[in-house]
Design a protein around this motif. Structure first.
Motif, PDB file in Angstrom:
ATOM      1  N   PHE A 155       0.826  -1.192   0.000  1.00  0.00           N
ATOM      2  CA  PHE A 155       0.000   0.000   0.000  1.00  0.00           C
ATOM      3  C   PHE A 155       0.876   1.264   0.000  1.00  0.00           C
ATOM      4  N   THR A 158       2.834   1.716  -3.311  1.00  0.00           N
ATOM      5  CA  THR A 158       2.067   2.221  -4.452  1.00  0.00           C
ATOM      6  C   THR A 158       1.822   3.716  -4.295  1.00  0.00           C
ATOM      7  N   VAL A 159       1.742   4.175  -3.055  1.00  0.00           N
ATOM      8  CA  VAL A 159       1.541   5.609  -2.841  1.00  0.00           C
ATOM      9  C   VAL A 159       2.828   6.383  -3.122  1.00  0.00           C
TER      10      VAL A 159
ATOM     11  N   ILE B  22     -11.603   2.294   8.902  1.00  0.00           N
ATOM     12  CA  ILE B  22     -10.189   2.664   8.775  1.00  0.00           C
ATOM     13  C   ILE B  22      -9.729   2.479   7.336  1.00  0.00           C
ATOM     14  N   LEU B  26      -8.463   5.435   4.922  1.00  0.00           N
ATOM     15  CA  LEU B  26      -7.068   5.345   4.489  1.00  0.00           C
ATOM     16  C   LEU B  26      -6.970   5.372   2.977  1.00  0.00           C
ATOM     17  N   MET B  27      -7.825   4.596   2.308  1.00  0.00           N
ATOM     18  CA  MET B  27      -7.661   4.517   0.859  1.00  0.00           C
ATOM     19  C   MET B  27      -8.122   5.791   0.172  1.00  0.00           C
ATOM     20  N   VAL B  30      -5.310   8.640   0.511  1.00  0.00           N
ATOM     21  CA  VAL B  30      -4.128   8.515  -0.331  1.00  0.00           C
ATOM     22  C   VAL B  30      -4.324   9.296  -1.627  1.00  0.00           C
ATOM     23  N   THR B 267      -4.579  -2.450  -4.889  1.00  0.00           N
ATOM     24  CA  THR B 267      -4.028  -1.226  -4.310  1.00  0.00           C
ATOM     25  C   THR B 267      -3.433  -0.354  -5.408  1.00  0.00           C
ATOM     26  N   GLN B 268      -2.812  -0.994  -6.394  1.00  0.00           N
ATOM     27  CA  GLN B 268      -2.187  -0.210  -7.448  1.00  0.00           C
ATOM     28  C   GLN B 268      -3.213   0.578  -8.250  1.00  0.00           C
ATOM     29  N   ARG B 270      -6.153   1.455  -7.259  1.00  0.00           N
ATOM     30  CA  ARG B 270      -7.129   2.129  -6.376  1.00  0.00           C
ATOM     31  C   ARG B 270      -8.529   1.561  -6.596  1.00  0.00           C
TER      32      ARG B 270
END
Lengths: 302, 313
Positions: A155, A158-159, B22, B26-27, B30, B267-268, B270
Motif C-alpha cells: 500500500f 504504491t503511494v 479505517i 485510508l484509501m 491517499v 491497491t495499485q 485504487r
C-alpha cells in the motif's frame, strides 16, 4: 587441557572452564567466546563477510558497471568472459548479481536503521516514562501489528512510488514494532532490578540511571533483534521488487531479477538460478549470525 | 459456551465496522484515485466526471460509506473497477477457490509432516536426525518461498522436464506450488512441535505417568502429545488464514489464477470496492481463527476457562 593438570580439573561439561582459569574477563569477552564456539554462526559470519566484500566492493571488483550493456553479447550462458553469463539485454550477469547484492545489503542495513531510529526512542519512552506515554505507544504498536505487514508495505509503496529511498523508508516504518516492544519490555524488567534501586539511593538522576545502568543492559537483545531484522528487511525488499513495486531499473535488485527471469526460465536457467542463490545466501548468512548472537548474548532463551 | 461464542461473534461485527472505516478513510486519504487524470491527460474531464458519478465517487465520503455498508449487508460489495464485467462477489468466488485448493493441501502437508518431523526430532534429541530436521527447518524458514519455487521450477521442469512449469487445471499443477508454499509453515510447525515436546517430556506428570508403569506409547499419546498441542494451537493456527488467502509470490511464479495477485493490483489501481472486500475477508478469517483457537484451547487444556466465570462452560 594437559598443561593445566596441576590445578583441580574442572568438569569437562563446563563450557567456560578454560576461560575461567585466567584473569576475570568482561561479559563481552565471554559472549565472543560463546559465539565463536558455534559452527553455524561462524559459517554465517563467513557468508556475511563474503557478501559484504563482493557487494560493497562491487565498484572495484565487478567486471563491468551495473548499467553497462552490450546487446551483441546478450543471452549468453556462463562462459569464461562472463562467469555467470549475460542477461537479455547484455549485462554481464556477475556484475548485476554483485550490484544486486549491494542493493539488498544497503536496503537491509538502512531499513533497520530507520526501524531503530523509530523503535528505540519510542520503546525507551514507553518503558521509562510509563503512564500515558506507555499507553499511547502501545496502542500505536497494536494498530501496526493488526495490519498485515506485506499489505501495508504494498500500500505504502504504491503511494510513494518505486525507488531505493522509498523502499528503505517503507520497510523501516513497517518493521520498527518488534524493536520498540523489545526495548520497552527490557526496560520494564530492568527498572525493577536491585542495582537500579541502589543507584537511586546513591542519588543518581533518572537520566543517569537510564543512560548508565539501563541502556547498557538492554543492548544485548536489541543487537540480536537487529541482526535478525536485517534478513527480514532484505526479504521484504526482494519481495516488493519481485512484485514490481520495489526498485526500478537501472538499479539492480535481486528480487526484480528473479521476477524478470521467470519468462525466460525454460531456456536461460542462469538468469533464475544465480539471483535466487544470492538471496538465499544473504538470508542464511544473516540468520545464522543472528541465531548465534542470540545464543551467545542471552544463554537463557535458547 | 454458547453465550461466549455469541458474544465473540458480536464483537467480530464491531471489529469489521472499525476495520472497514479505517480502510475506507485510508484509501481515500491517499493521493490518486481510480480515475485520477494521468500525465498524458488521456481522459477527458467530462468522461471523468461521468465515471465518478456512475460509481458514486462524487459524493461526500460519509455518504459513500453509508451507501457501501447498506449495500454490503445485503450482500452487494460493488463492482471491481479493474474487472467491471462482474461483481466483487463473483470475482472473489471465481478466484478464491483456486487459492483455497492450493491452500488446503499446503496446510495438510505443512502441519502433518511438520508435526511428525518435530516429534521425531524431539524423541531422538541430539541425534543426526534431530540435527537434520533442525537445520532443514532453519533453511525452510529463512529462504523466501519464491526462491524455493524457482528452484523447484528449475530442477523439476527445466532440468528434469517432469512437471509443467506453470498453469492450472491438472493434478500435476498442484505439486510444486504446494511444496514451495508448505515449506516455511512446515519448518515453523516442526520447530515448535520439537521444542514443546522437549519441554513436556521433562514435566513432572510425564515422569509420574512413566513411574506408575504406563506403556511408553500411551505416555506419548496421552500425556506428551496432548500437552504439546497447546502451543501448537496458539502459535500455529493463526498461520492458517495467511495460507488460505494465498501467496502472491507462489501464484505469480507458477501462473496460478488465484486471489493473491489482487492484493497488489487492487491497491495499485485504487480499486476501492475490491480493497475493502479483501480487507474485510482477511478480518473475518482472522476473527474466526482466533475464536476457534480460543475454543480449542479449553478443550485441550481444561485449566483454561473462557468468559470469566468458573463453570460457565
Amino acid at each position: 587441557m594437559q598443561t593445566a593438570s596441576t590445578s583441580t580439573p574442572l568438569p569437562r561439561t563446563d563450557p567456560d572452564a578454560r576461560v575461567r582459569r585466567g584473569k576475570p574477563r568482561s561479559a563481552a569477552h565471554y559472549a565472543v567466546r560463546r559465539f565463536l564456539r558455534q559452527r553455524l554462526a561462524l559459517v554465517g559470519l563467513v557468508i556475511v563477510g563474503f557478501l559484504i566484500v563482493t557487494g560493497f566492493g562491487a565498484p572495484l571488483l565487478a567486471p563491468t558497471g551495473y548499467a553497462e550493456a552490450n546487446l551483441m553479447e546478450a543471452n549468453q550462458f556462463p562462459t569464461r568472459a562472463h562467469p555467470l553469463g549475460t542477461d537479455t539485454i547484455g549485462h554481464d550477469f556477475l556484475s548485476r548479481v554483485m550490484y544486486g547484492t549491494r542493493t539488498s545489503l544497503m536496503v537491509g542495513f538502512a531499513a533497520v536503521g530507520v526501524a531503530l531510529a523509530v523503535g528505540v526512542p519510542l520503546g525507551m519512552i514507553a518503558g521509562l516514562r510509563g503512564g500515558f506515554a506507555d499507553f499511547a505507544v502501545m496502542r500505536l504498536v497494536e494498530i501496526m501489528t493488526a495490519f498485515p505487514g506485506l499489505l501495508f508495505a504494498i500500500f505504502l509503496m504504491t503511494v510513494l512510488g518505486p525507488g531505493v529511498g522509498n523502499i528503505i523508508l517503507v520497510i523501516g516504518i513497517t518493521s520498527w514494532v518488534t524493536i520498540c516492544r523489545l526495548m520497552r519490555a527490557q526496560l520494564l524488567t530492568l527498572r525493577e532490578q536491585e542495582y537500579v534501586t541502589a543507584a537511586r539511593c546513591l542519588g543518581a538522576t533518572d537520566l543517569t540511571i537510564a543512560v548508565r545502568h539501563l541502556l547498557p543492559n538492554a543492548v544485548a537483545p536489541v543487537i540480536v533483534a537487529i541482526t535478525l531484522a536485517i534478513p527480514t528487511a532484505i526479504f521484504a525488499e526482494a519481495g516488493l521488487s519481485f512484485l514490481g513495486i520495489g526498485i526500478n531499473e537501472p538499479t539492480p535488485s535481486l528480487g526484480k531479477m528473479v521476477a524478470d527471469s521467470a519468462s525466460y526460465i525454460r531456456v536461460f536457467w542462469h538468469l533464475g538460478l544465480f539471483p535466487t542463490v544470492a538471496i538465499a545466501l544473504i538470508m542464511l548468512g544473516f540468520s545464522f549470525v543472528g541465531d548465534g548472537l542470540r545464543d551467545a548474548l542471552d544463554p537463557r532463551q535458547v | 459456551m454458547g453465550r461466549y461464542i455469541a458474544g465473540r461473534l458480536l464483537s467480530l461485527v464491531f471489529v469489521l465496522f472499525a476495520v472497514s472505516i479505517i480502510a475506507f478513510l485510508l484509501m481515500h486519504a491517499v493521493p490518486g484515485g481510480p480515475f485520477a487524470p494521468d500525465e498524458k491527460g488521456r481522459l477527458p474531464e467530462a468522461t471523468r466526471q461521468a465515471q465518478l458519478e456512475k460509481f458514486g465517487l462524487d459524493k461526500p465520503l460519509y455518504v459513500q460509506y453509508v451507501r457501501y455498508v447498506g449495500n454490503a449487508v445485503q450482500g452487494d460489495f460493488g463492482v471491481p473497477f479493474q474487472s467491471p464485467t462482474e461483481t466483487v462477489t463473483e470475482l472473489i468466488l471465481r478466484t478464491w477457490p483456486v487459492t483455497i485448493k492450493i491452500g488446503i493441501p499446503t496446510i495438510l502437508l505443512a502441519y502433518g509432516l511438520g508435526t511428525v518431523l518435530g516429534f521425531i526430532a524431539a524423541l531422538r534429541q541430539n541425534s543426526w536426525l534431530d540435527y537434520t530436521v533442525s537445520f532443514g527447518a532453519t533453511l525452510g524458514l529463512v529462504v523466501p518461498n519464491f526462491v524455493v519455487a524457482l528452484w523447484l521450477l528449475l530442477f523439476f521442469s527445466v532440468y528434469l522436464g517432469w512437471l509443467d512449469p506453470g498453469g492450472w487445471g491438472e493434478p500435476q499443477h498442484y505439486i510444486m506450488p504446494v511444496v514451495a508454499y508448505a515449506l516455511a509453515p512446515m519448518a515453523l510447525v516442526a520447530r515448535y512441535t520439537r521444542s514443546s515436546i522437549l519441554e513436556v517430556l521433562r514435566a513432572d506428570y510425564v515422569r509420574t505417568a512413566r513411574a506408575k508403569g504406563l506403556a511408553e506409547r500411551r505416555v506419548l499419546a496421552w500425556h506428551v502429545g496432548r500437552n504439546a498441542l497447546i502451543p501448537f494451537v496458539t502459535i500455529l493456527l493463526p498461520e492458517i488464514p495467511n495460507i488460505l488467502t494465498g501467496s502472491i509470490f507462489i501464484e505469480s511464479v507458477f501462473r496460478i489464477p488465484g486471489l493473491g495477485r489482487f492484493f497488489v493490483t487492487s491497491t495499485q489501481s485504487r480499486d476501492y470496492p475490491m480493497i475493502l472486500a479483501l480487507v474485510l475477508l482477511i478480518a473475518v478469517l482472522w476473527g474466526i481463527t482466533y475464536l476457534i483457537t480460543d475454543i480449542l484451547y479449553t478443550i485441550l487444556d481444561p485449566r483454561i476457562r473462557l468468559g470469566g466465570r468458573a463453570g460457565s462452560l
